[in-house]
Motif scaffolding. Structure first.
Motif, PDB file in Angstrom:
ATOM      1  N   THR A   5      21.506 -42.138  -4.856  1.00 49.82           N
ATOM      2  CA  THR A   5      20.275 -42.875  -5.143  1.00 49.82           C
ATOM      3  C   THR A   5      19.194 -41.959  -5.711  1.00 49.82           C
ATOM      4  O   THR A   5      18.510 -42.298  -6.679  1.00 49.82           O
ATOM      5  CB  THR A   5      19.768 -43.553  -3.847  1.00 49.82           C
ATOM      6  N   ARG A  43      28.000 -50.058  -7.221  1.00 51.79           N
ATOM      7  CA  ARG A  43      27.028 -50.590  -6.256  1.00 51.79           C
ATOM      8  C   ARG A  43      25.607 -50.119  -6.560  1.00 51.79           C
ATOM      9  O   ARG A  43      24.641 -50.857  -6.405  1.00 51.79           O
ATOM     10  CB  ARG A  43      27.433 -50.187  -4.833  1.00 51.79           C
ATOM     11  N   GLN A  44      25.493 -48.865  -7.047  1.00 47.50           N
ATOM     12  CA  GLN A  44      24.170 -48.359  -7.419  1.00 47.50           C
ATOM     13  C   GLN A  44      23.588 -49.185  -8.569  1.00 47.50           C
ATOM     14  O   GLN A  44      22.410 -49.528  -8.578  1.00 47.50           O
ATOM     15  CB  GLN A  44      24.261 -46.889  -7.848  1.00 47.50           C
ATOM     16  N   GLY A  56      22.574 -52.539  -7.382  1.00 46.40           N
ATOM     17  CA  GLY A  56      21.387 -52.426  -6.529  1.00 46.40           C
ATOM     18  C   GLY A  56      20.112 -52.223  -7.312  1.00 46.40           C
ATOM     19  O   GLY A  56      19.012 -52.486  -6.817  1.00 46.40           O
TER      20      GLY A  56
END
Ligand code: G2H
Length: 250
Positions: free
Chosen positions: A71, A115-116, A119
């Motif tokens: 992240t 997924r990043q 997101g």
């Protein structure tokens, strides 16, 4: 109804000068099809800003070629999904075969990147595909299902369904070899059947595009199949004539 989509993957090519010249020609040629298909340009990271400005309000979308699986923080050389979203990206490629083979990205790492991207409110374009050896051994779908299952385990089938899957047989990438339209259509159909086994209806609602030495000369035949929703275009996306002709074939 699945809207057709054509994605230009410029890979590690371009310069400030050549990008401007290419996009100016491309935008003019793509004008007739800009509303009927989704068009995405994925330049290298340093040119995102330039390409975003050149795309302006044309309706074409900006994309990136990869995103970090982390992240933020101590990850020198990485670019986070949030940064890409801030730059105006709407799509991000994950798991391109060059990332998997040259940089040894694992299925789990690709899933984490997926997924990043999700997101950060962008659409992942998850690339899957088999090597020639795997195809010859009859393992095409075993490999692709393993690659997709990793994403499903990480993000869920609903997330995969709302993304774009790019089927790119590794042996057809940048080699000049293309899967025959029948080979491509069969594999796309098998991917849809796999998705349906995961969640009924998922196969029909997911956009699946083909990539691997697509050019103007073979695009019409490939896109004839209702299984194929568009293309991920490498080499031919560096030529405005070729890319727009591929778009017109969709
Ligand atoms: C497959 C494709 C787009 P090319 O990698 O990523 O590249 O069209 O050059 O085979």
């Amino acid at each position: 109804m699945r809207k057709p989509i054509l994605i230009a993957n410029w890979k590690m090519n371009g310069s400030l000068h050549s990008n401007q010249a290419l996009l100016t020609r491309m935008l003019a040629k793509l004008r007739p099809i800009r509303k009927t298909i989704d068009l995405v340009i994925c330049p290298s990271f340093p040119y995102l800003f330039q390409v975003r400005d050149l795309l302006g309000y044309t309706g074409l979308a900006l994309g990136a070629q990869n995103a970090s699986l982390a992240t933020s923080g101590a990850h020198t050389g990485e670019v986070s999904a949030t940064m890409l979203q801030e730059m105006g990206c709407r799509y991000v490629l994950v798991g391109h075969s060059e990332r998997r083979s040259i940089y040894h990205e694992t299925d789990a790492e690709v899933a984490a990147r997926f997924r990043q991207v999700l997101g950060a409110d962008m659409t992942p374009v998850v690339c899957v595909g088999e090597t020639l050896e795997e195809r010859d051994q009859g393992n095409t779908m075993t490999v692709i299902e393993r690659q997709l299952q990793a994403v499903i385990d990480e993000a869920g089938i609903a997330a995969l369904t709302s993304s774009v899957i790019a089927y790119e047989p590794v042996w057809a990438i940048g080699t000049g070899k293309t899967a025959s339209s029948q080979q491509a259509a069969e594999t796309h159909q098998a991917i849809r059947q796999f998705l349906d086994r995961c969640a009924p209806g998922a196969g029909q609602s997911t956009r699946i595009v083909y990539g691997g030495s697509v050019k103007a000369a073979n695009a019409a035949e490939l896109f004839q199949s209702p299984e194929i929703d568009g293309g991920l275009i490498g080499g031919a996306s560096l030529q405005s004539e070729e890319f727009s002709a591929i778009g017109s074939a969709l």
